[in-house]
Design a protein around this motif. Structure first.
Motif, short mmCIF file in Angstrom:
data_model
loop_
_atom_site.label_atom_id
_atom_site.label_comp_id
_atom_site.label_asym_id
_atom_site.label_seq_id
_atom_site.Cartn_x
_atom_site.Cartn_y
_atom_site.Cartn_z
N PHE A 176 0.83 -1.21 0.00
CA PHE A 176 0.00 0.00 0.00
C PHE A 176 0.87 1.27 0.00
O PHE A 176 0.47 2.30 -0.57
CB PHE A 176 -0.92 0.00 1.21
CG PHE A 176 -2.07 -0.98 1.09
CD1 PHE A 176 -2.40 -1.55 -0.13
CD2 PHE A 176 -2.83 -1.32 2.20
CE1 PHE A 176 -3.44 -2.45 -0.25
CE2 PHE A 176 -3.88 -2.21 2.09
CZ PHE A 176 -4.19 -2.78 0.86
N SER A 177 2.05 1.20 0.61
CA SER A 177 2.97 2.34 0.56
C SER A 177 3.45 2.60 -0.86
O SER A 177 3.54 3.76 -1.31
CB SER A 177 4.16 2.08 1.49
OG SER A 177 3.75 1.93 2.83
N VAL A 178 3.74 1.52 -1.59
CA VAL A 178 4.14 1.66 -2.99
C VAL A 178 3.01 2.25 -3.82
O VAL A 178 3.23 3.08 -4.71
CB VAL A 178 4.58 0.29 -3.56
CG1 VAL A 178 4.85 0.39 -5.06
CG2 VAL A 178 5.81 -0.21 -2.83
N VAL A 179 1.77 1.85 -3.51
CA VAL A 179 0.61 2.40 -4.21
C VAL A 179 0.54 3.91 -4.00
O VAL A 179 0.28 4.68 -4.95
CB VAL A 179 -0.69 1.72 -3.72
CG1 VAL A 179 -1.92 2.45 -4.27
CG2 VAL A 179 -0.72 0.27 -4.15
N LEU A 180 0.77 4.38 -2.79
CA LEU A 180 0.74 5.82 -2.51
C LEU A 180 1.83 6.56 -3.29
O LEU A 180 1.60 7.66 -3.82
CB LEU A 180 0.91 6.07 -1.01
CG LEU A 180 -0.26 5.60 -0.12
CD1 LEU A 180 0.08 5.83 1.35
CD2 LEU A 180 -1.54 6.33 -0.48
N VAL A 181 3.01 5.95 -3.38
CA VAL A 181 4.11 6.57 -4.14
C VAL A 181 3.73 6.68 -5.62
O VAL A 181 3.97 7.72 -6.27
CB VAL A 181 5.40 5.76 -3.97
CG1 VAL A 181 6.49 6.27 -4.92
CG2 VAL A 181 5.89 5.84 -2.53
N LEU A 182 3.14 5.61 -6.17
CA LEU A 182 2.73 5.63 -7.58
C LEU A 182 1.63 6.67 -7.83
O LEU A 182 1.64 7.36 -8.86
CB LEU A 182 2.26 4.25 -8.00
CG LEU A 182 3.34 3.16 -8.11
CD1 LEU A 182 2.72 1.79 -8.31
CD2 LEU A 182 4.29 3.48 -9.27
N LEU A 183 0.69 6.78 -6.91
CA LEU A 183 -0.35 7.78 -7.06
C LEU A 183 0.23 9.20 -7.00
O LEU A 183 -0.22 10.09 -7.75
CB LEU A 183 -1.42 7.60 -5.97
CG LEU A 183 -2.29 6.34 -6.08
CD1 LEU A 183 -3.23 6.25 -4.89
CD2 LEU A 183 -3.08 6.35 -7.39
N PHE A 184 1.20 9.40 -6.13
CA PHE A 184 1.86 10.71 -6.06
C PHE A 184 2.60 11.00 -7.36
O PHE A 184 2.57 12.15 -7.87
CB PHE A 184 2.83 10.74 -4.88
CG PHE A 184 3.60 12.01 -4.77
CD1 PHE A 184 3.03 13.16 -4.23
CD2 PHE A 184 4.93 12.09 -5.21
CE1 PHE A 184 3.73 14.35 -4.14
CE2 PHE A 184 5.64 13.27 -5.12
CZ PHE A 184 5.04 14.41 -4.58
N SER A 185 3.27 9.98 -7.93
CA SER A 185 3.97 10.17 -9.20
C SER A 185 2.99 10.49 -10.32
O SER A 185 3.26 11.34 -11.18
CB SER A 185 4.77 8.91 -9.54
OG SER A 185 5.73 8.62 -8.53
N ALA A 186 1.83 9.82 -10.33
CA ALA A 186 0.82 10.09 -11.35
C ALA A 186 0.29 11.51 -11.21
O ALA A 186 0.10 12.22 -12.23
CB ALA A 186 -0.32 9.08 -11.23
N ALA A 187 0.07 11.95 -9.97
CA ALA A 187 -0.40 13.32 -9.76
C ALA A 187 0.64 14.34 -10.23
O ALA A 187 0.30 15.37 -10.82
CB ALA A 187 -0.72 13.53 -8.27
N SER A 188 1.92 14.04 -10.00
CA SER A 188 2.99 14.94 -10.46
C SER A 188 3.03 15.01 -11.98
O SER A 188 3.22 16.09 -12.57
CB SER A 188 4.35 14.45 -9.93
OG SER A 188 4.36 14.44 -8.51
N GLU A 189 2.81 13.86 -12.64
CA GLU A 189 2.80 13.85 -14.10
C GLU A 189 1.60 14.63 -14.65
O GLU A 189 1.71 15.31 -15.68
CB GLU A 189 2.75 12.40 -14.60
CG GLU A 189 4.04 11.63 -14.40
CD GLU A 189 5.16 12.15 -15.28
OE1 GLU A 189 4.89 12.53 -16.44
OE2 GLU A 189 6.31 12.21 -14.80
N ILE A 190 0.48 14.51 -13.97
CA ILE A 190 -0.70 15.29 -14.40
C ILE A 190 -0.42 16.78 -14.28
O ILE A 190 -0.79 17.58 -15.16
CB ILE A 190 -1.93 14.88 -13.56
CG1 ILE A 190 -2.33 13.44 -13.87
CG2 ILE A 190 -3.10 15.82 -13.84
CD1 ILE A 190 -3.45 12.91 -12.99
N GLY A 191 0.25 17.17 -13.20
CA GLY A 191 0.59 18.59 -13.04
C GLY A 191 1.55 19.07 -14.10
O GLY A 191 1.47 20.23 -14.56
N SER A 192 2.48 18.19 -14.55
CA SER A 192 3.46 18.60 -15.56
C SER A 192 2.85 18.77 -16.94
O SER A 192 3.47 19.35 -17.83
CB SER A 192 4.60 17.58 -15.62
OG SER A 192 4.14 16.33 -16.11
#
Length: 324
Positions: A176-192
């Motif tokens: 679940f920690s890895v899932v949170l990291v991936l979701l954060f990375s996806a959010a960062s990509e959406i912002g970019s």
């Protein structure tokens, strides 16, 4: 062990459980147990050492009234208000109804114990004098799940169960920690996507976001399956369908992830990156192979379980059970 599994295992091992109960009561029965409570305590100590699934031992008079306290070595899980049972009328309990007209040791069907609130089985034998008059009844209660674990040799595995649950919980927390990291990375990509200096690659950016989200979904599903199958739900290792269900859920999660990734690679090849085409085809073939293999596994597993069940029933019908 939950109630359904305990009842199913009881049906499989009913003859063995009844024979075990009869031998236990026959082995400890003595007329002194009906008149001296100290002998009851001594008998309970011996039973606890050799048969740890035995919960209670007590005596009744000829009319079904309890003449001793409930003797137990299990302090945890016992309702202490119900333990002090001396003087309680037990004539309506199933063990007294069966034993009052029987000269043999009787064993009841499973029922919920009023003291431990677990499925239990009672075995009883009455003591008669020279003129066949009942002088008292000895009753022994056992924990059904504990008796099944004793007969199947599952006691040692149960001792390690808390360690297994803790280890699986740590693994799930990591997933679940890895899932949170991936979701954060996806959010960062959406912002970019809204940055002006990267507008020339905007047609490829969504694929990276989808990859992050797909991996997060697959890992979350894997963690959820592990949590449900190994921590939250009871898993009966003696049932083939239980293991087959777990493997099916794991393979299904992997299959979904592989299928989505192959589609993404296929879309990339169409949008101007033909070098991804062979990888997309290979991953799609792998997904098809997984699907075919999973279908064969489920089908053959179900057939094998049906055959094993039928073979077990035939064996029970062919082997005569000798009466004691």
């Amino acid at each position: 062990m939950d109630y359904i599994s305990a009842i199913e295992r009881y049906r499989d091992y009913k003859s063995a459980i009844h024979e075990l109960m009869s031998s236990i009561v026959t082995g400890i029965f003595d007329k002194k147990l009906l008149t001296d409570e100290a002998n009851l305590h001594e008998a309970m100590r011996w039973l606890h050492q050799n048969y740890p699934f035995v919960e209670l031992i007590f005596t009744l008079d000829a009319d079904g009234v309890q003449t001793s306290e409930n003797i137990s070595h299990r302090c945890s899980g016992i309702n202490h208000k119900a333990v002090l049972g001396k003087g309680v009328d037990r004539k309506y309990r199933p063990y007294y109804k069966q034993v009052r007209n029987s000269d043999d040791v009787i064993v009841t069907e499973p029922y919920l114990s009023t003291s431990s609130h677990k499925l239990c089985i009672s075995s009883a034998v009455r003591c008669v004098d020279e003129v066949e008059k009942c002088r008292g009844v000895l009753v022994v209660d056992i924990d059904l799940a504990g008796a099944i674990e004793f007969l199947t040799g599952d006691q040692r595995r149960k001792k390690f169960q808390p360690f297994f649950l803790s280890f699986y919980s740590l693994i799930v927390a990591g997933l679940f920690s890895v899932v949170l990291v991936l979701l954060f990375s996806a959010a960062s990509e959406i912002g970019s996507l809204f940055k002006a200096d990267e507008m020339d690659m905007i047609h490829l950016k969504p694929f990276g976001i989808i990859i992050y989200l797909t991996l997060a979904l697959a890992i979350f599903d894997l963690g959820k399956t592990t949590l449900e199958e190994e921590v939250l739900m009871h898993k009966d290792i003696f049932r083939h369908s239980s293991t087959r269900r777990t493997i099916t859920r794991f393979i299904a999660a992997i299959l979904i992830a592989v299928s989505i990734e192959s589609l993404l690679l296929m879309f990339k090849s169409v949008l101007g990156s033909p070098e991804y085409l062979m990888n997309a085809v290979t991953m799609m073939a792998a997904a098809i192979g997984l699907l075919i293999g999973l279908g064969l596994y489920v089908y053959l597993g179900a057939r094998a379980e049906v055959m094993l069940t039928q073979s077990s029933k035939l064996s029970k019908n062919e082997i005569p059970v000798e009466s004691s």
